[in-house]
Motif scaffolding. Structure first.
Motif, PDB file in Angstrom:
ATOM      1  N   VAL A 163       5.188   6.854   0.100  1.00 41.05           N
ATOM      2  CA  VAL A 163       5.645   5.962   1.162  1.00 41.05           C
ATOM      3  C   VAL A 163       5.033   4.589   0.917  1.00 41.05           C
ATOM      4  CG1 VAL A 163       5.767   5.553   3.640  1.00 41.05           C
ATOM      5  CG2 VAL A 163       5.797   7.904   2.753  1.00 41.05           C
ATOM      6  N   SER A 164       5.887   3.624   0.595  1.00 37.25           N
ATOM      7  CA  SER A 164       5.448   2.254   0.362  1.00 37.25           C
ATOM      8  C   SER A 164       5.537   1.459   1.673  1.00 37.25           C
ATOM      9  CB  SER A 164       6.320   1.599  -0.715  1.00 37.25           C
ATOM     10  OG  SER A 164       5.972   0.252  -0.882  1.00 37.25           O
ATOM     11  N   ILE A 165       4.417   0.855   2.053  1.00 35.80           N
ATOM     12  CA  ILE A 165       4.340   0.161   3.341  1.00 35.80           C
ATOM     13  C   ILE A 165       4.787  -1.285   3.193  1.00 35.80           C
ATOM     14  CG2 ILE A 165       2.831  -0.531   5.236  1.00 35.80           C
ATOM     15  CD1 ILE A 165       3.321   2.495   4.993  1.00 35.80           C
ATOM     16  N   MET A 166       5.610  -1.705   4.118  1.00 30.96           N
ATOM     17  CA  MET A 166       6.030  -3.109   4.219  1.00 30.96           C
ATOM     18  C   MET A 166       5.623  -3.616   5.604  1.00 30.96           C
ATOM     19  SD  MET A 166       9.831  -3.132   2.514  1.00 30.96           S
ATOM     20  CE  MET A 166       9.929  -4.893   2.851  1.00 30.96           C
ATOM     21  N   VAL A 167       4.674  -4.567   5.641  1.00 32.82           N
ATOM     22  CA  VAL A 167       4.234  -5.148   6.903  1.00 32.82           C
ATOM     23  C   VAL A 167       5.225  -6.232   7.305  1.00 32.82           C
ATOM     24  CG1 VAL A 167       2.382  -6.355   8.110  1.00 32.82           C
ATOM     25  CG2 VAL A 167       1.827  -4.661   6.354  1.00 32.82           C
ATOM     26  N   LYS A 219      -8.009 -10.810  -2.385  1.00 27.78           N
ATOM     27  CA  LYS A 219      -6.600 -10.578  -2.088  1.00 27.78           C
ATOM     28  C   LYS A 219      -5.940  -9.839  -3.245  1.00 27.78           C
ATOM     29  CE  LYS A 219      -5.940 -14.569   0.950  1.00 27.78           C
ATOM     30  NZ  LYS A 219      -5.151 -15.794   1.197  1.00 27.78           N
ATOM     31  N   ASP A 220      -5.082  -8.928  -2.896  1.00 30.41           N
ATOM     32  CA  ASP A 220      -4.300  -8.178  -3.911  1.00 30.41           C
ATOM     33  C   ASP A 220      -2.924  -8.805  -3.991  1.00 30.41           C
ATOM     34  OD1 ASP A 220      -3.061  -6.449  -5.589  1.00 30.41           O
ATOM     35  OD2 ASP A 220      -3.709  -4.620  -4.553  1.00 30.41           O
ATOM     36  N   ASN A 221      -2.653  -9.551  -5.063  1.00 32.50           N
ATOM     37  CA  ASN A 221      -1.393 -10.285  -5.186  1.00 32.50           C
ATOM     38  C   ASN A 221      -0.303  -9.488  -5.888  1.00 32.50           C
ATOM     39  OD1 ASN A 221      -2.413 -12.664  -3.971  1.00 32.50           O
ATOM     40  ND2 ASN A 221      -3.444 -13.226  -5.906  1.00 32.50           N
ATOM     41  N   ARG A 222      -0.551  -8.198  -6.164  1.00 27.02           N
ATOM     42  CA  ARG A 222       0.483  -7.400  -6.811  1.00 27.02           C
ATOM     43  C   ARG A 222       1.628  -7.131  -5.840  1.00 27.02           C
ATOM     44  NH1 ARG A 222      -2.409  -2.109  -8.220  1.00 27.02           N
ATOM     45  NH2 ARG A 222      -3.231  -2.534  -6.125  1.00 27.02           N
ATOM     46  N   ASN A 223       2.842  -7.006  -6.418  1.00 26.23           N
ATOM     47  CA  ASN A 223       3.970  -6.663  -5.553  1.00 26.23           C
ATOM     48  C   ASN A 223       3.958  -5.167  -5.254  1.00 26.23           C
ATOM     49  OD1 ASN A 223       5.245  -5.236  -7.697  1.00 26.23           O
ATOM     50  ND2 ASN A 223       6.142  -7.144  -8.462  1.00 26.23           N
ATOM     51  N   TRP A 224       4.827  -4.757  -4.354  1.00 24.31           N
ATOM     52  CA  TRP A 224       4.804  -3.371  -3.880  1.00 24.31           C
ATOM     53  C   TRP A 224       5.153  -2.366  -4.970  1.00 24.31           C
ATOM     54  CZ3 TRP A 224       9.040  -0.093  -3.799  1.00 24.31           C
ATOM     55  CH2 TRP A 224      10.271  -0.691  -4.072  1.00 24.31           C
ATOM     56  N   PHE A 225       6.037  -2.759  -5.942  1.00 24.09           N
ATOM     57  CA  PHE A 225       6.437  -1.815  -6.974  1.00 24.09           C
ATOM     58  C   PHE A 225       5.283  -1.545  -7.945  1.00 24.09           C
ATOM     59  CE2 PHE A 225       8.651  -0.491 -10.864  1.00 24.09           C
ATOM     60  CZ  PHE A 225       9.375   0.574 -10.345  1.00 24.09           C
ATOM     61  N   ASP A 226       4.466  -2.626  -8.236  1.00 20.69           N
ATOM     62  CA  ASP A 226       3.303  -2.429  -9.098  1.00 20.69           C
ATOM     63  C   ASP A 226       2.314  -1.477  -8.454  1.00 20.69           C
ATOM     64  OD1 ASP A 226       4.263  -4.048 -11.090  1.00 20.69           O
ATOM     65  OD2 ASP A 226       3.351  -5.865 -10.259  1.00 20.69           O
ATOM     66  N   LYS A 227       2.151  -1.596  -7.126  1.00 22.69           N
ATOM     67  CA  LYS A 227       1.230  -0.702  -6.431  1.00 22.69           C
ATOM     68  C   LYS A 227       1.726   0.744  -6.477  1.00 22.69           C
ATOM     69  CE  LYS A 227      -0.667  -4.238  -3.331  1.00 22.69           C
ATOM     70  NZ  LYS A 227      -0.924  -4.620  -1.913  1.00 22.69           N
ATOM     71  N   ILE A 228       3.030   0.927  -6.364  1.00 24.97           N
ATOM     72  CA  ILE A 228       3.594   2.283  -6.436  1.00 24.97           C
ATOM     73  C   ILE A 228       3.339   2.864  -7.827  1.00 24.97           C
ATOM     74  CG2 ILE A 228       5.753   3.569  -6.513  1.00 24.97           C
ATOM     75  CD1 ILE A 228       6.763   1.879  -4.275  1.00 24.97           C
ATOM     76  N   LYS A 229       3.535   2.058  -8.874  1.00 27.74           N
ATOM     77  CA  LYS A 229       3.299   2.547 -10.227  1.00 27.74           C
ATOM     78  C   LYS A 229       1.840   2.964 -10.406  1.00 27.74           C
ATOM     79  CE  LYS A 229       5.035   0.219 -13.638  1.00 27.74           C
ATOM     80  NZ  LYS A 229       5.394  -0.923 -14.492  1.00 27.74           N
ATOM     81  N   ASP A 230       0.906   2.171  -9.858  1.00 24.53           N
ATOM     82  CA  ASP A 230      -0.509   2.531  -9.959  1.00 24.53           C
ATOM     83  C   ASP A 230      -0.784   3.836  -9.224  1.00 24.53           C
ATOM     84  OD1 ASP A 230      -0.950   0.290 -11.414  1.00 24.53           O
ATOM     85  OD2 ASP A 230      -1.758  -0.909  -9.767  1.00 24.53           O
ATOM     86  N   ASN A 231      -0.126   3.984  -8.067  1.00 25.49           N
ATOM     87  CA  ASN A 231      -0.319   5.196  -7.277  1.00 25.49           C
ATOM     88  C   ASN A 231       0.246   6.412  -7.997  1.00 25.49           C
ATOM     89  OD1 ASN A 231       0.059   7.187  -4.962  1.00 25.49           O
ATOM     90  ND2 ASN A 231      -1.035   5.513  -3.936  1.00 25.49           N
ATOM     91  N   LEU A 232       1.395   6.210  -8.640  1.00 28.65           N
ATOM     92  CA  LEU A 232       2.004   7.301  -9.422  1.00 28.65           C
ATOM     93  C   LEU A 232       1.063   7.753 -10.533  1.00 28.65           C
ATOM     94  CD1 LEU A 232       5.718   6.156  -9.720  1.00 28.65           C
ATOM     95  CD2 LEU A 232       4.934   8.301  -8.739  1.00 28.65           C
ATOM     96  N   GLN A 233       0.492   6.782 -11.252  1.00 32.68           N
ATOM     97  CA  GLN A 233      -0.407   7.110 -12.354  1.00 32.68           C
ATOM     98  C   GLN A 233      -1.672   7.771 -11.844  1.00 32.68           C
ATOM     99  OE1 GLN A 233      -0.866   3.325 -14.233  1.00 32.68           O
ATOM    100  NE2 GLN A 233       1.196   3.328 -15.120  1.00 32.68           N
ATOM    101  N   GLY A 234      -2.110   7.362 -10.692  1.00 33.37           N
ATOM    102  CA  GLY A 234      -3.326   7.951 -10.138  1.00 33.37           C
ATOM    103  C   GLY A 234      -3.110   9.372  -9.688  1.00 33.37           C
ATOM    104  N   ASP A 247       0.849  -1.194   0.000  1.00 32.95           N
ATOM    105  CA  ASP A 247       0.000   0.000   0.000  1.00 32.95           C
ATOM    106  C   ASP A 247       0.888   1.248   0.000  1.00 32.95           C
ATOM    107  OD1 ASP A 247      -2.210  -1.547  -0.006  1.00 32.95           O
ATOM    108  OD2 ASP A 247      -2.752  -1.222   2.104  1.00 32.95           O
ATOM    109  N   VAL A 248       0.452   2.283  -0.669  1.00 34.09           N
ATOM    110  CA  VAL A 248       1.247   3.499  -0.821  1.00 34.09           C
ATOM    111  C   VAL A 248       0.494   4.681  -0.238  1.00 34.09           C
ATOM    112  CG1 VAL A 248       2.347   5.070  -2.459  1.00 34.09           C
ATOM    113  CG2 VAL A 248       2.394   2.604  -2.882  1.00 34.09           C
ATOM    114  N   ILE A 249       1.183   5.450   0.584  1.00 33.61           N
ATOM    115  CA  ILE A 249       0.617   6.668   1.174  1.00 33.61           C
ATOM    116  C   ILE A 249       1.387   7.856   0.611  1.00 33.61           C
ATOM    117  CG2 ILE A 249       0.126   7.904   3.310  1.00 33.61           C
ATOM    118  CD1 ILE A 249       0.199   5.173   4.736  1.00 33.61           C
ATOM    119  N   ARG A 250       0.671   8.826   0.083  1.00 31.55           N
ATOM    120  CA  ARG A 250       1.290   9.972  -0.600  1.00 31.55           C
ATOM    121  C   ARG A 250       1.444  11.156   0.354  1.00 31.55           C
ATOM    122  NH1 ARG A 250       1.560  11.486  -6.139  1.00 31.55           N
ATOM    123  NH2 ARG A 250       0.447   9.547  -6.635  1.00 31.55           N
ATOM    124  N   VAL A 251       2.643  11.706   0.420  1.00 29.56           N
ATOM    125  CA  VAL A 251       2.914  12.925   1.185  1.00 29.56           C
ATOM    126  C   VAL A 251       3.057  14.056   0.171  1.00 29.56           C
ATOM    127  CG1 VAL A 251       4.405  14.079   2.849  1.00 29.56           C
ATOM    128  CG2 VAL A 251       4.094  11.592   2.963  1.00 29.56           C
TER     129      VAL A 251
END
Length: 378
Positions: free
Chosen positions: A328-332, A361-376, A305-309
Motif C-alpha cells: 500500500v503506497s501512501i499519498m498524502v 527530507k526523502d526526495n524519492r518519488n513514491w515508485f522508488d520507495k515501492i521498489k525499495d520496499n519490494l527489495q526489502g 511510504d509503503v505499508i505491506r499487507v
C-alpha cells in the motif's frame, strides 16, 4: 589368369567381429558410393559387384561362419552368386529409395497427426489471481460425423483398387546395364491406400473430415500471467489416416485492473490520506484482493511510504498455497480549499513549527520507495 578375391571384411572395411548392423551400415554406404547410376568413374561397376558379393556372404550367418572357418574355398557352390538382378540382392531395399526415389516393398504408414491450433483468451485480473473456468468456442477440422472417417456414403464401402489390386503399389520394370530392375511406387489411382471410394460421403464430399464449431472449457490456474500458454492435449485438428489429433494452445492475456497493479507475486495499491491522518496516524479501510481490511497508518507518514499487507498478493502458479503481499503506497493529500476556521487552525499550527527543520527530507518519488520496499521484502 584368375584374379585373387579380396577378403570380404576388407572389401566392406569392417573388422571380423563386426555386428550385423555394422555390416549393413558398411554395405549401404559403399553401395551408394559405387553404384554405376551415381558413380561414372571407371571400375565403379566392378567395385559395386564386389561390395554386393561380400554383403551376401557376411549378412548370412551360416555363410559367414563357413567363410570365417575356410575362407573363399569353403564357400564352394554355395558362395555368392554374383549380381543376378536387384530382386535377388540382399539388403538392396535399404538403398532403393536413394537410387530411384521410389518405395520398397515394406509397408509405409499413411497416418498423420493433426495440426496444432492457437487460441487467444483475455481474462480479468482477479480471474488470473484466483483461477477460473472459462468456456471458449473454436473452429476445427474433425472426423466426419456422418461417415466416421470412412469417406463413403452410408451403406457403401470402398472397393479394391483395380489398378493395383489392393496392394497400394505399382511395380514397374526398368532395364539397366546390370539387368532388369523392379521399381515399386505408390498407386496413383488409390494414392497408395489399395481402396477407391465409389460413393463419396455427401456430408464431407469424400474427404472423411469436416469443419465444426466446438465449445471447450479451459481451466485457468491461480497466479497465471500474460503470455502463459495452456495446452489442451488432443483438442487440435483431427489426424488423417487414423493418426492422432493435434493439440490446442490457449494463450493468456490478463486485462489491467482499475485499482490494483501487479509486480511479480505482489500487488500494489495507492491509498490517499489527508495531512491530519498522515501526521497523527490513523486506521483506514483499504481494499485487497480478498476484501477490505483495516490498515494502520503510522504517525508522521509521508507520501511514498509503503505499508505491506502480508499474504494479500498473488498465489504462486506452482504453489497456490503461497502468496505474495499487497504493498500500500501512501499519498498524502493536501486540501485544495479550506474554511476560515481550518485556515486559522493551520496558521496557528504553522507558527508552532517555525521556519526551518533539521529533519532530513526523502526526495524519492513514491515508485522508488515501492521498489525499495519490494527489495526489502525478498
Amino acid at each position: 589368369m584368375t584374379t585373387k578375391k579380396r577378403d570380404y571384411y576388407e572389401v566392406l572395411g569392417i573388422s571380423r567381429n563386426a555386428s550385423e548392423e555394422d555390416i549393413k551400415r558398411a554395405f549401404r554406404k559403399l553401395a551408394l558410393e559405387h553404384h554405376p547410376d551415381r558413380n561414372k568413374q571407371e571400375g565403379a561397376a566392378e567395385r559395386f559387384k564386389e561390395v554386393n558379393e561380400a554383403y551376401q556372404i557376411l549378412s548370412d550367418p551360416s555363410k559367414r561362419s563357413e567363410y570365417d572357418r575356410y575362407g573363399h574355398v569353403g564357400l564352394g557352390s554355395n558362395g555368392a552368386r554374383g549380381f543376378e538382378g536387384f530382386e535377388n540382392v540382399g539388403g538392396f531395399g535399404d538403398i532403393f529409395d536413394a537410387f530411384f526415389g521410389g518405395t520398397s516393398s515394406r509397408t509405409r504408414s499413411s497416418a498423420r497427426q493433426g495440426s496444432d491450433l492457437q487460441y487467444a483468451l483475455a481474462i480479468d485480473f482477479k480471474e488470473a489471481v484466483f483461477g477460473a473456468e472459462k468456456e471458449i468456442e473454436i473452429k476445427r477440422t474433425e472426423v466426419c460425423a456422418t461417415c466416421r472417417g470412412t469417406r463413403s456414403e452410408a451403406g457403401t464401402s470402398p472397393e479394391v483398387c483395380p489398378n493395383c489390386g489392393g496392394t497400394g503399389q505399382i511395380r514397374r520394370d526398368q532395364k539397366s546395364i546390370f539387368g532388369q530392375f523392379m521399381q515399386v511406387m505408390p498407386c496413383g489411382s488409390c494414392r497408395g491406400e489399395g481402396r477407391v471410394i465409389t460413393s463419396p460421403c455427401s456430408a464431407c464430399s469424400g474427404s472423411g473430415r469436416e469443419v465444426r464449431n466446438r465449445k471447450l472449457v479451459v481451466s485457468i490456474p491461480a497466479g497465471i500471467e500474460t503470455g502463459t500458454q495452456i495446452r489442451l492435449t488432443g483438442e487440435g485438428e483431427s489426424g488423417t489416416g487414423g493418426g492422432p489429433p493435434g493439440d490446442l494452445y490457449v494463450s493468456i492475456r490478463v486485462r489491467e485492473d482499475r485499482i490494483f497493479h501487479r509486480e511479480g507475486h505482489d500487488v500494489i495499491y495507492r491509498q490517499s490520506v489527508d495531512v491530519a491522518k498522515a501526521a497523527l496516524g490513523a486506521t483506514v479501510q483499504v481494499p485487497t484482493l480478498d476484501g477490505d481490511v483495516a490498515l494502520i497508518i503510522p504517525e508522521s507518514t509521508e507520501t511514498g511510504d509503503v505499508i505491506r499487507v502480508k499474504g494479500a498478493g498473488v498465489p504462486h502458479l506452482r504453489n497456490p498455497n503461497r502468496r505474495g503481499d499487497q504493498l500500500v503506497s501512501i499519498m498524502v493529500v493536501t486540501p485544495k480549499s479550506l474554511t476560515a476556521e481550518q485556515r486559522e487552525l493551520l496558521e496557528q499550527l504553522a507558527q508552532t513549527f517555525g521556519e526551518s527543520s533539521d529533519a532530513p527530507k526523502d526526495n524519492r518519488n513514491w515508485f522508488d520507495k515501492i521498489k525499495d520496499n519490494l527489495q526489502g521484502g525478498e
